[in-house]
Design a protein around this motif. Sequence first.
Motif, PDB file in Angstrom:
ATOM      1  N   VAL A  16      43.832  33.915  53.157  1.00  0.00           N
ATOM      2  CA  VAL A  16      45.135  34.180  52.539  1.00  0.00           C
ATOM      3  C   VAL A  16      45.624  35.531  53.048  1.00  0.00           C
ATOM      4  N   LEU A  17      46.796  35.532  53.658  1.00  0.00           N
ATOM      5  CA  LEU A  17      47.343  36.757  54.238  1.00  0.00           C
ATOM      6  C   LEU A  17      48.164  37.492  53.193  1.00  0.00           C
ATOM      7  N   VAL A  60      43.162  38.781  53.179  1.00  0.00           N
ATOM      8  CA  VAL A  60      43.374  39.881  54.110  1.00  0.00           C
ATOM      9  C   VAL A  60      44.460  40.769  53.524  1.00  0.00           C
ATOM     10  N   GLY A  61      44.020  41.867  52.943  1.00  0.00           N
ATOM     11  CA  GLY A  61      44.933  42.763  52.255  1.00  0.00           C
ATOM     12  C   GLY A  61      44.148  43.745  51.410  1.00  0.00           C
ATOM     13  N   ARG A  70      36.784  37.531  48.704  1.00  0.00           N
ATOM     14  CA  ARG A  70      36.345  38.531  49.663  1.00  0.00           C
ATOM     15  C   ARG A  70      37.611  39.194  50.217  1.00  0.00           C
ATOM     16  N   TYR A  71      37.656  40.522  50.193  1.00  0.00           N
ATOM     17  CA  TYR A  71      38.823  41.253  50.683  1.00  0.00           C
ATOM     18  C   TYR A  71      38.466  41.981  51.973  1.00  0.00           C
ATOM     19  N   VAL A  72      39.301  41.794  52.982  1.00  0.00           N
ATOM     20  CA  VAL A  72      39.132  42.481  54.260  1.00  0.00           C
ATOM     21  C   VAL A  72      40.502  42.998  54.687  1.00  0.00           C
ATOM     22  N   ARG A  73      40.523  43.900  55.674  1.00  0.00           N
ATOM     23  CA  ARG A  73      41.792  44.425  56.177  1.00  0.00           C
ATOM     24  C   ARG A  73      41.923  44.180  57.665  1.00  0.00           C
ATOM     25  N   ALA A  87      40.929  39.216  61.338  1.00  0.00           N
ATOM     26  CA  ALA A  87      40.064  39.870  60.350  1.00  0.00           C
ATOM     27  C   ALA A  87      39.453  38.871  59.377  1.00  0.00           C
ATOM     28  N   GLY A  88      40.217  37.837  59.030  1.00  0.00           N
ATOM     29  CA  GLY A  88      39.743  36.900  58.020  1.00  0.00           C
ATOM     30  C   GLY A  88      38.871  35.786  58.544  1.00  0.00           C
ATOM     31  N   LEU A  89      39.131  35.323  59.761  1.00  0.00           N
ATOM     32  CA  LEU A  89      38.452  34.137  60.265  1.00  0.00           C
ATOM     33  C   LEU A  89      36.933  34.276  60.377  1.00  0.00           C
ATOM     34  N   PRO A  90      36.384  35.452  60.724  1.00  0.00           N
ATOM     35  CA  PRO A  90      34.924  35.549  60.808  1.00  0.00           C
ATOM     36  C   PRO A  90      34.206  35.234  59.498  1.00  0.00           C
ATOM     37  N   HIS A  91      34.913  35.276  58.388  1.00  0.00           N
ATOM     38  CA  HIS A  91      34.287  35.040  57.092  1.00  0.00           C
ATOM     39  C   HIS A  91      34.393  33.581  56.646  1.00  0.00           C
ATOM     40  N   VAL A  92      35.045  32.751  57.438  1.00  0.00           N
ATOM     41  CA  VAL A  92      35.132  31.323  57.126  1.00  0.00           C
ATOM     42  C   VAL A  92      33.817  30.663  57.525  1.00  0.00           C
ATOM     43  N   GLU A  93      33.222  29.922  56.606  1.00  0.00           N
ATOM     44  CA  GLU A  93      31.935  29.280  56.853  1.00  0.00           C
ATOM     45  C   GLU A  93      32.043  27.774  57.054  1.00  0.00           C
TER      46      GLU A  93
END
Length: 206
Positions: A16-17, A60-61, A70-73, A87-93
Amino acid sequence: MSERVNGTRPGLDAVVLAGGEGRRMGGVDKPGLTVGGSTLLERVAAVVRSHSPDAGVTVVGPPRESPRARYVREDPPGSGPVPALRAGLPHVERAWFALLAADLPHLTAGHLAALADALRDREDEDAGVVLVDDGGREQWLTGIWRTAAVRKALADYRGRSLYGLLGPLSPRLVPLTDHHAAFDVDTPDDLARARRDLDGDSGNDG
């Protein structure tokens, strides 16, 4: 064999962006705006989990107390949807993931189900599905994608446009049956409209 939900639809994670600067909203924290008793971001996350209860949701935010995710930037923050997806895609399993904007107040689990149903029986052929609006325009932040296909495309991509990244994957186009589904909140007028439509309604039941 693909992961499935209820025996018929592929299970999914979600990216989610939520890192935009909300310029047309005067620089406010747009994902944190409240509509129908929940923030815009909470609504989108609830829709994902209503469709796929054990989905991994990566936002992602900026980090927030709610929703649970999970929050990433992206690097740098606010640099656009392609860096945010990186930034977000590496956390998709999972093998499939929903790519969604954080400001879709009318999105429901039923809309995600319609996208997932479009994959049924053709999961081995399609790279993804995306909603198209009444004018035939792809809504790149309302779709479901094959994780491996997007990872491969992203590794070779140097542009900044989601269309440039995702368009060549030739996703299946799913016409809107509900013209509200891809309505996003970009301006104060959009926010006022969403609140008129949804205040007092949970909006997440499909």
